[in-house]
Write a protein that holds these residues in place. Structure first.
Motif, PDB file in Angstrom:
ATOM      1  N   ARG A 143      52.607 -56.618 -27.242  1.00 45.83           N
ATOM      2  CA  ARG A 143      51.333 -55.907 -27.195  1.00 45.83           C
ATOM      3  C   ARG A 143      51.503 -54.502 -26.653  1.00 45.83           C
ATOM      4  NH1 ARG A 143      46.449 -58.808 -24.166  1.00 45.83           N
ATOM      5  NH2 ARG A 143      46.877 -60.274 -25.866  1.00 45.83           N
ATOM      6  N   GLU A 144      52.337 -54.348 -25.625  1.00 40.15           N
ATOM      7  CA  GLU A 144      52.516 -53.042 -25.008  1.00 40.15           C
ATOM      8  C   GLU A 144      53.137 -52.040 -25.976  1.00 40.15           C
ATOM      9  OE1 GLU A 144      51.780 -51.342 -22.248  1.00 40.15           O
ATOM     10  OE2 GLU A 144      50.410 -52.990 -21.862  1.00 40.15           O
ATOM     11  N   ARG A 147      50.670 -51.001 -28.700  1.00 39.27           N
ATOM     12  CA  ARG A 147      49.691 -50.073 -28.138  1.00 39.27           C
ATOM     13  C   ARG A 147      50.303 -48.701 -27.905  1.00 39.27           C
ATOM     14  NH1 ARG A 147      46.537 -53.772 -23.594  1.00 39.27           N
ATOM     15  NH2 ARG A 147      45.057 -54.746 -25.023  1.00 39.27           N
ATOM     16  N   HIS A 241      44.551 -49.062 -22.494  1.00 41.30           N
ATOM     17  CA  HIS A 241      46.017 -49.017 -22.531  1.00 41.30           C
ATOM     18  C   HIS A 241      46.556 -48.439 -21.230  1.00 41.30           C
ATOM     19  CE1 HIS A 241      49.925 -48.092 -24.811  1.00 41.30           C
ATOM     20  NE2 HIS A 241      50.113 -47.743 -23.570  1.00 41.30           N
TER      21      HIS A 241
END
Length: 350
Positions: A143-144, A147, A241
Motif C-alpha cells: 500500500r505504501e 501511494r 498518505h
C-alpha cells in the motif's frame, strides 16, 4: 524580504530526475541566474550529487544521504535549505529520492524558519513510461509504495512522461490514461532523456529582484502550450498518505516504503568488465529496481547506472579511492548478494 523560488523534482527510481535537473541547471546558467541545489539520496554513498558537481563544480549543493527528507532526514531539511538560502541564490532546486512523499515535504517546507524565505514555484514529477504500469502492478501488494507512486504524480503541476522512445504508442496511451486518472490538471510532456521545453518550466516564473529575463517574460505561447498551463493550485493530494518505513522500521537498516538499500564496495583498482557487472545485476532483476555507483572498470573510473533492467556506463573523471555500487530493490537478499559480490571480486583478483 523577497522569497527565493523553489522547484521540486520528484519521480520514482530511475525516471530521469538528475538528467532533468542538469538540463534545467544548464538553462538557468545561460540566463545568468544564481542557482543552488538540495539533493537527497537513499543510499549512503553520493552518486547523483557527484554527477551534478562534476558538471558544475561551483554550484552550491547540500546533499542529504542515506535516508529520505520526508521521513528519516526530515530534521535536516530546514538546516540544509537555510544553508543554501544564506548564499543568496536566485533559485533553488530540490531533487527528492525516488520513494519520497512530496506531500510530506511540502508540509515541512511550511516551517516558520522557511515559510518567509522560499516560495514553491513548480512541482515536477517524472514517470518512466516503460515501467510505470509494471511498477504499479508489481507493488500492488504494498500500500505504501502504490501511494508513493501515485502521490508523486498527484502532487505535480508538471508531469514528464520520460523514456517514451522505449514504448509503443498503444502502451504510452495506456500510461497517459493511468496518469490522467490520478492527475487531470497538470501539464503533461512525453519525451526521452528528460528533454522538455524549459520555457514551460520557467514561464510566468517569479524570481527575486526582477532577475527574470525578457526572453521568458515576452515569449509568445501557442494555443497548444496555453492549453496545458499548469493548474495554479496543483492537483489534489492523497491526504491520508504518510511516508513510512514499513515492516522493517525498527531494524538497524530500515527500508524506505518497503524498499531495501545495499551498498557494495569495490576496492580499486579492480579491472571489472562491464559484462561482469551486467550479468551480476541481471541475475537480481526480479527484486532489483535501481543500481548506481562508481566502479573502476578495465577502461577506468566509470559511472554505472542500472534502471529498467538496462545498464548504462559512462567514463568518469572522479578519482576513486574505493569504488561502490548502491542497490535499491524490493526484499533484497542482502546476505546472499554480498557473498556473491565478494565471490565475483575474488574471481577477478585471482
Amino acid at each position: 524580504m523577497s522569497k527565493v523560488p523553489v522547484i521540486m523534482i520528484s519521480g520514482f527510481l530511475g525516471s530521469g530526475k538528475t538528467t532533468l535537473l542538469l538540463r534545467l541547471l544548464d538553462y538557468a546558467a545561460k540566463q545568468q541566474w544564481k542557482t543552488a541545489v538540495l539533493m537527497n539520496e537513499m543510499g549512503d554513498q553520493d552518486v547523483d550529487g557527484a554527477i551534478v558537481s562534476g558538471e558544475m563544480p561551483d554550484l552550491p549543493i547540500e546533499k542529504l544521504l542515506d535516508g529520505c527528507i520526508c521521513c528519516t532526514k526530515r530534521s535536516e531539511l530546514g538546516q540544509a535549505l537555510n544553508t543554501l538560502l544564506d548564499q543568496k541564490p536566485d533559485l533553488i532546486f530540490i531533487e527528492t529520492t525516488g520513494v519520497a512523499n512530496p506531500e510530506q515535504i511540502l508540509e515541512d517546507l511550511q516551517d516558520p524558519s522557511l515559510v518567509d524565505r522560499i516560495s514553491i514555484q513548480r512541482k515536477i514529477a517524472l514517470a518512466d513510461g516503460s515501467k510505470f504500469l509494471e511498477y504499479n502492478s508489481f507493488f500492488a501488494s504494498s500500500r505504501e509504495l502504490v501511494r508513493t507512486l501515485r502521490g508523486q504524480i498527484s502532487f505535480a503541476d508538471i508531469i514528464i512522461l520520460n523514456k517514451a522512445g522505449e514504448c509503443e504508442e498503444k502502451h504510452l496511451n495506456k500510461v497517459i490514461t493511468s496518469i490522467r486518472k490520478i492527475n487531470t490538471a497538470a501539464s503533461l510532456s512525453v519525451t526521452d532523456y528528460s528533454r522538455i521545453d524549459e520555457l514551460e518550466v520557467f514561464r510566468e516564473f517569479s524570481l527575486p529582484a526582477d532577475v527574470l529575463t525578457d526572453q521568458i517574460q515576452d515569449t509568445p505561447w501557442s494555443e497548444e502550450a496555453l492549453k496545458h498551463e499548469p493548474h495554479p493550485q496543483g492537483a489534489p493530494i492523497f491526504a491520508n498518505h504518510r511516508h513510512q518505513h514499513g515492516v522493517e522500521s525498527e531494524q538497524t537498516n530500515p527500508s524506505f516504503s518497503g524498499l531495501d538499500t545495499l551498498t557494495l564496495s569495490a576496492p580499486t583498482p579492480i579491472p571489472l568488465r562491464i559484462s561482469v557487472i551486467e550479468a551480476f545485476l541481471t541475475a537480481r532483476s526480479s527484486s532489483l529496481i535501481r543500481a548506481k555507483g562508481y566502479i573502476q572498470l578495465s577502461t577506468g573510473p566509470t559511472l554505472v547506472q542500472w534502471a529498467g533492467s538496462q545498464l548504462e556506463c559512462q567514463p568518469s573523471t572522479l578519482r576513486l579511492q574505493r569504488g561502490y555500487l548502491t542497490l535499491i530493490g524490493h526484499r533484497l537478499d542482502k546476505t546472499r548478494i554480498v557473498q556473491e559480490w565478494e565471490d565475483l571480486l575474488s574471481g577477478v583478483v585471482q
